[in-house]
Design a protein around this motif. Structure first.
Motif, PDB file in Angstrom:
ATOM      1  N   UNK A   1       0.727  -1.144  -0.048  1.00  0.00           N
ATOM      2  CA  UNK A   1      -0.157   0.025   0.161  1.00  0.00           C
ATOM      3  C   UNK A   1       0.743   1.137   0.091  1.00  0.00           C
ATOM      4  N   UNK A   2       2.075   1.150   0.610  1.00  0.00           N
ATOM      5  CA  UNK A   2       2.943   2.250   0.691  1.00  0.00           C
ATOM      6  C   UNK A   2       3.207   2.495  -0.948  1.00  0.00           C
ATOM      7  N   UNK A   3       3.600   1.908  -1.622  1.00  0.00           N
ATOM      8  CA  UNK A   3       4.116   2.143  -3.125  1.00  0.00           C
ATOM      9  C   UNK A   3       2.737   2.706  -3.581  1.00  0.00           C
ATOM     10  N   UNK A   4       1.581   2.112  -3.550  1.00  0.00           N
ATOM     11  CA  UNK A   4       0.491   2.645  -4.180  1.00  0.00           C
ATOM     12  C   UNK A   4       0.140   3.984  -3.624  1.00  0.00           C
ATOM     13  N   UNK A   5       0.341   4.243  -2.520  1.00  0.00           N
ATOM     14  CA  UNK A   5       0.003   5.570  -1.876  1.00  0.00           C
ATOM     15  C   UNK A   5       1.177   6.698  -2.530  1.00  0.00           C
ATOM     16  N   UNK A   6       2.438   6.135  -2.733  1.00  0.00           N
ATOM     17  CA  UNK A   6       3.322   7.037  -3.353  1.00  0.00           C
ATOM     18  C   UNK A   6       2.879   7.461  -4.742  1.00  0.00           C
ATOM     19  N   UNK A   7       2.326   6.532  -5.599  1.00  0.00           N
ATOM     20  CA  UNK A   7       1.931   6.768  -6.828  1.00  0.00           C
ATOM     21  C   UNK A   7       0.830   7.501  -6.943  1.00  0.00           C
TER      22      UNK A   7
ATOM     23  N   UNK B   1      16.145   9.831  -0.273  1.00  0.00           N
ATOM     24  CA  UNK B   1      16.571   8.198  -0.334  1.00  0.00           C
ATOM     25  C   UNK B   1      16.500   7.412   0.727  1.00  0.00           C
ATOM     26  N   UNK B   2      16.425   7.858   1.917  1.00  0.00           N
ATOM     27  CA  UNK B   2      16.209   6.703   2.780  1.00  0.00           C
ATOM     28  C   UNK B   2      14.593   6.061   2.745  1.00  0.00           C
ATOM     29  N   UNK B   3      13.819   7.252   2.505  1.00  0.00           N
ATOM     30  CA  UNK B   3      12.284   6.799   2.365  1.00  0.00           C
ATOM     31  C   UNK B   3      12.302   6.027   1.061  1.00  0.00           C
ATOM     32  N   UNK B   4      12.880   6.187  -0.118  1.00  0.00           N
ATOM     33  CA  UNK B   4      12.484   5.581  -1.170  1.00  0.00           C
ATOM     34  C   UNK B   4      13.231   4.351  -0.968  1.00  0.00           C
TER      35      UNK B   4
ATOM     36  N   UNK C   1       5.316   6.752   8.640  1.00  0.00           N
ATOM     37  CA  UNK C   1       5.781   8.227   8.937  1.00  0.00           C
ATOM     38  C   UNK C   1       6.244   8.995   7.826  1.00  0.00           C
ATOM     39  N   UNK C   2       7.087   8.278   7.032  1.00  0.00           N
ATOM     40  CA  UNK C   2       7.685   9.221   5.803  1.00  0.00           C
ATOM     41  C   UNK C   2       6.616   9.481   4.945  1.00  0.00           C
ATOM     42  N   UNK C   3       5.570   8.598   4.666  1.00  0.00           N
ATOM     43  CA  UNK C   3       4.658   8.528   3.620  1.00  0.00           C
ATOM     44  C   UNK C   3       3.721   9.842   4.168  1.00  0.00           C
ATOM     45  N   UNK C   4       3.317   9.956   5.306  1.00  0.00           N
ATOM     46  CA  UNK C   4       2.569  11.002   5.940  1.00  0.00           C
ATOM     47  C   UNK C   4       3.321  12.473   5.759  1.00  0.00           C
ATOM     48  N   UNK C   5       4.730  12.384   6.222  1.00  0.00           N
ATOM     49  CA  UNK C   5       5.557  13.348   6.153  1.00  0.00           C
ATOM     50  C   UNK C   5       5.794  13.768   4.644  1.00  0.00           C
ATOM     51  N   UNK C   6       5.797  12.974   3.868  1.00  0.00           N
ATOM     52  CA  UNK C   6       5.899  13.462   2.447  1.00  0.00           C
ATOM     53  C   UNK C   6       4.665  14.030   2.036  1.00  0.00           C
ATOM     54  N   UNK C   7       3.601  13.571   2.151  1.00  0.00           N
ATOM     55  CA  UNK C   7       2.311  14.493   1.738  1.00  0.00           C
ATOM     56  C   UNK C   7       2.339  15.642   2.341  1.00  0.00           C
ATOM     57  N   UNK C   8       2.406  15.942   3.558  1.00  0.00           N
ATOM     58  CA  UNK C   8       2.463  17.085   4.218  1.00  0.00           C
ATOM     59  C   UNK C   8       3.310  18.201   3.408  1.00  0.00           C
TER      60      UNK C   8
END
Length: 160
Positions: free
Chosen positions: A8-14, A44-47, A120-127
């Motif tokens: 789901x993380x990859x889907x969210x990033x897309x 890079x760490x998040x990716x 956490x990275x996903x949420x932070x990235x969106x913000x």
């Protein structure tokens, strides 16, 4: 063998890239020429965690996945220190697997702490991308700035 699992993380990033106007096709076809190196280093760490979340993998395959995602060629000198830090921080777990007629590979999997960090990275990235996108896509809106306009006309000191 690289095992790929839906994530789901990859889907969210897309999805986030779509909302930023970047379809997966655009991202895959985009070169990194002109990206500030600090952007790639910072992300890079998040990716890397996002790639490892797909399933058990190893360094070279991670670099290939990042390149296929549109981040360009990631050199080992950038990737392997990140992998070492993620392992040291308990976000990934490494096991050595004998190679098929060649050297062994250090296979990496995400730990539960790594999954939490990726969330956490996903949420932070969106913000973060939302905030930066707001600034970049609407640079002339005065509602974004709580301070007075700084580029007002300078007084004409020569007029008397």
């Amino acid at each position: 063998m690289l095992i790929r699992q839906p994530s789901s993380y990859i889907g969210n990033l897309t999805t986030h890239l779509y909302y930023l106007g970047m379809s997966p096709e655009i991202v895959r076809g985009h070169t990194t020429e002109g990206y500030p190196p600090a952007w790639l280093r910072g992300f890079l760490p998040a990716a890397v965690l996002a790639v490892i979340a797909r399933g058990r993998t190893y360094g070279y395959a991670i670099a290939q996945a990042l390149e296929a995602a549109g981040l360009g060629h990631i050199k080992g000198g950038a990737l392997y220190p990140v992998l070492t830090t993620l392992e040291k921080d308990g976000l990934v777990e490494a096991t050595w697997v004998a190679g098929d007629g060649g050297p062994g590979r250090k296979m990496l999997t995400l730990t539960s702490a790594g999954r939490r960090q990726l969330e956490t990275y996903s949420r932070q990235w969106v913000q973060f991308t939302g905030a930066v996108g707001t600034l970049l896509l609407a640079p002339t809106e005065t509602s974004l700035s709580p301070s007075p306009v700084l580029h007002a006309e300078a007084p004409d000191h020569d007029a008397h």
